[in-house]
Design a protein around this motif. Structure first.
Motif, mmCIF file in Angstrom:
data_model
loop_
_atom_site.group_PDB
_atom_site.id
_atom_site.type_symbol
_atom_site.label_atom_id
_atom_site.label_comp_id
_atom_site.label_asym_id
_atom_site.label_seq_id
_atom_site.Cartn_x
_atom_site.Cartn_y
_atom_site.Cartn_z
ATOM 1 N N UNK A 177 26.614 33.108 44.747
ATOM 2 C CA UNK A 177 26.999 33.226 46.167
ATOM 3 C C UNK A 177 26.404 34.494 46.774
ATOM 4 N N UNK A 178 26.399 35.593 46.047
ATOM 5 C CA UNK A 178 25.861 36.861 46.548
ATOM 6 C C UNK A 178 24.344 36.792 46.735
ATOM 7 N N UNK A 179 23.707 35.816 46.100
ATOM 8 C CA UNK A 179 22.261 35.652 46.251
ATOM 9 C C UNK A 179 21.936 34.515 47.219
ATOM 10 N N UNK A 180 22.898 34.137 48.053
ATOM 11 C CA UNK A 180 22.658 33.151 49.092
ATOM 12 C C UNK A 180 23.044 31.743 48.730
ATOM 13 N N UNK A 181 23.673 31.571 47.606
ATOM 14 C CA UNK A 181 24.105 30.237 47.191
ATOM 15 C C UNK A 181 25.209 29.713 48.085
ATOM 16 N N UNK A 182 25.542 28.445 47.904
ATOM 17 C CA UNK A 182 26.572 27.848 48.760
ATOM 18 C C UNK A 182 27.956 28.425 48.487
ATOM 19 N N UNK A 183 28.757 28.402 49.527
ATOM 20 C CA UNK A 183 30.151 28.807 49.389
ATOM 21 C C UNK A 183 30.870 27.693 48.641
ATOM 22 N N UNK A 184 31.692 28.031 47.662
ATOM 23 C CA UNK A 184 32.400 26.973 46.930
ATOM 24 C C UNK A 184 33.216 26.109 47.877
ATOM 25 N N UNK A 185 33.247 24.793 47.662
ATOM 26 C CA UNK A 185 33.964 23.903 48.577
ATOM 27 C C UNK A 185 35.449 24.223 48.690
ATOM 28 N N UNK A 186 36.038 24.789 47.638
ATOM 29 C CA UNK A 186 37.470 25.102 47.703
ATOM 30 C C UNK A 186 37.724 26.484 48.278
ATOM 31 N N UNK A 187 36.697 27.159 48.813
ATOM 32 C CA UNK A 187 36.856 28.499 49.379
ATOM 33 C C UNK A 187 37.134 28.460 50.876
ATOM 34 N N UNK A 188 37.224 27.286 51.436
ATOM 35 C CA UNK A 188 37.518 27.174 52.864
ATOM 36 C C UNK A 188 38.959 27.597 53.095
ATOM 37 N N UNK A 189 39.133 28.414 54.127
ATOM 38 C CA UNK A 189 40.487 28.839 54.438
ATOM 39 C C UNK A 189 40.725 28.727 55.936
ATOM 40 N N UNK A 190 41.941 28.476 56.308
ATOM 41 C CA UNK A 190 42.272 28.372 57.716
ATOM 42 C C UNK A 190 42.394 29.767 58.301
ATOM 43 N N UNK A 191 41.831 29.935 59.484
ATOM 44 C CA UNK A 191 41.917 31.220 60.162
ATOM 45 C C UNK A 191 42.589 31.012 61.513
ATOM 46 N N UNK A 192 43.371 31.981 61.904
ATOM 47 C CA UNK A 192 43.982 31.933 63.221
ATOM 48 C C UNK A 192 42.943 32.329 64.262
ATOM 49 N N UNK A 193 43.108 31.841 65.470
ATOM 50 C CA UNK A 193 42.096 31.991 66.512
ATOM 51 C C UNK A 193 41.788 33.455 66.849
ATOM 52 N N UNK A 194 42.796 34.258 67.167
ATOM 53 C CA UNK A 194 42.548 35.637 67.591
ATOM 54 C C UNK A 194 41.891 36.483 66.490
ATOM 55 N N UNK A 195 42.388 36.452 65.247
ATOM 56 C CA UNK A 195 41.693 37.206 64.198
ATOM 57 C C UNK A 195 40.250 36.731 63.985
ATOM 58 N N UNK A 196 39.995 35.436 64.142
ATOM 59 C CA UNK A 196 38.644 34.911 63.999
ATOM 60 C C UNK A 196 37.734 35.465 65.092
ATOM 61 N N UNK A 197 38.221 35.485 66.324
ATOM 62 C CA UNK A 197 37.434 36.035 67.439
ATOM 63 C C UNK A 197 37.166 37.520 67.209
ATOM 64 N N UNK A 198 38.177 38.271 66.754
ATOM 65 C CA UNK A 198 37.990 39.697 66.473
ATOM 66 C C UNK A 198 36.937 39.907 65.379
ATOM 67 N N UNK A 199 36.999 39.102 64.319
ATOM 68 C CA UNK A 199 36.024 39.205 63.241
ATOM 69 C C UNK A 199 34.618 38.906 63.747
ATOM 70 N N UNK A 200 34.461 37.791 64.463
ATOM 71 C CA UNK A 200 33.128 37.414 64.951
ATOM 72 C C UNK A 200 32.560 38.449 65.912
ATOM 73 N N UNK A 201 33.392 38.981 66.802
ATOM 74 C CA UNK A 201 32.937 40.009 67.742
ATOM 75 C C UNK A 201 32.466 41.250 66.993
ATOM 76 N N UNK A 202 33.255 41.700 66.037
ATOM 77 C CA UNK A 202 32.880 42.882 65.264
ATOM 78 C C UNK A 202 31.629 42.614 64.424
ATOM 79 N N UNK A 203 31.575 41.443 63.798
ATOM 80 C CA UNK A 203 30.421 41.106 62.960
ATOM 81 C C UNK A 203 29.139 41.055 63.788
ATOM 82 N N UNK A 204 29.189 40.521 64.989
ATOM 83 C CA UNK A 204 28.007 40.490 65.847
ATOM 84 C C UNK A 204 27.562 41.898 66.230
ATOM 85 N N UNK A 205 28.521 42.780 66.528
ATOM 86 C CA UNK A 205 28.183 44.162 66.884
ATOM 87 C C UNK A 205 27.587 44.927 65.709
ATOM 88 N N UNK A 206 27.984 44.583 64.485
ATOM 89 C CA UNK A 206 27.554 45.323 63.296
ATOM 90 C C UNK A 206 26.525 44.577 62.448
#
Length: 195
Positions: free
Chosen positions: A90-119
Motif C-alpha cells: 500500500x505504501x508503494x501505491x498498491x490498492x487499498x484493502x477492500x475491508x479498509x473502507x470506513x464511513x466518514x462524517x461529512x464535516x470531518x471529511x470536508x475539513x480533511x479534504x480542505x487541509x489536504x488540498x492546502x498541504x
C-alpha cells in the motif's frame, strides 16, 4: 509544535507527523503530506536539529496522508523508511484493502479534504523502497523504540486491516493507525475514593 521534551508535531490534529528528538538523533513517526516539507524543516530548526539528524521514518500504515515527505527523505538523504510488511505494498501505491473502507462524517471529511488540498495531498509520492518490519522486530532508532507490532484498527472493528504500532518510552506516547495518545502504562493507577 513542541508537545513535550522529546516530542514535536508537524501538521495539525487532522494530519500530522511526529518527531521523536533524542541526543542520538531524530525518528519520524509518519510523514504527513508532501506540503509538510517546509514545516518539517522549520520544526527541526526549532528542535535545534537538521535533516542530517533524522535516522529513520516509521509509517504506522501505508495511506497517502502518512507518506508525505518520506520518499523525498529516502531518495535524497538515504533515510530508511520502516513499515509493517502487511502495509508495504500500500505504501508503494498498491490498492487499498477492500475491508479498509470506513464511513466518514461529512464535516470531518470536508475539513480533511480542505487541509489536504492546502498541504499538497494530491502530490503524494509513493515509496519506491521500504524496509519491511515483522511483528516483534526491534528497530535500532533514536528513542529506544520497542518492537513495532500490528494492531487491529479500532475504526475497522477487528477486520483484517491492521496498522503498525510503535511505543516510545522516551516520550510516553503510542502511535496506532491515525492516533497518538499517552501510553496507558505511564498513567498512574486509579485510586478508590472512600466517602
Amino acid at each position: 509544535m513542541k508537545l513535550s521534551t522529546h516530542l514535536y508535531r508537524v501538521g495539525n490534529d487532522i494530519v500530522a507527523a511526529y518527531l521523536v528528538v533524542t541526543p542520538e538523533g531524530v525518528t519520524i513517526i509518519d510523514a504527513g503530506l508532501s506540503g509538510h516539507w517546509r514545516d518539517l524543516r522549520a520544526e527541526l530548526t526549532v528542535a535545534g536539529r537538521t535533516l542530517g539528524d533524522v535516522k529513520g521514518i516509521i509509517l504506522t500504515h501505508g495511506d497517502s496522508d502518512h507518506l508525505g515527505f518520506a520518499e523525498r527523505l529516502r531518495r535524497h538523504l538515504g533515510i530508511p523508511v520502516y513499515v509493517h510488511h502487511a502495509d508495504a505494498a500500500r505504501a508503494m501505491g498498491g490498492p487499498k484493502p477492500p475491508n479498509a473502507k470506513q464511513q466518514m462524517r461529512f464535516l470531518p471529511l470536508v475539513e480533511f479534504l480542505t487541509y489536504a488540498l492546502r498541504k499538497g495531498g494530491l502530490r503524494t509520492s509513493w515509496l519506491t523502497r521500504t524496509i519491511d518490519v515483522r511483528d516483534g522486530e526491534v528497530l535500532d532508532l533514536p528513542g529506544s523504540p520497542p518492537p513495532p507490532h500490528h494492531r487491529p484498527s479500532r475504526a475497522l472493528r477487528g477486520q483484517h486491516r491492521r496498522a503498525c504500532s510503535a511505543r516510545r518510552r522516551s516520550v510516553r506516547r503510542r502511535w496506532t493507525h491515525d492516533t497518538q495518545r499517552p501510553d496507558r502504562r505511564d498513567r498512574p493507577p486509579a485510586r478508590a475514593v472512600h466517602r
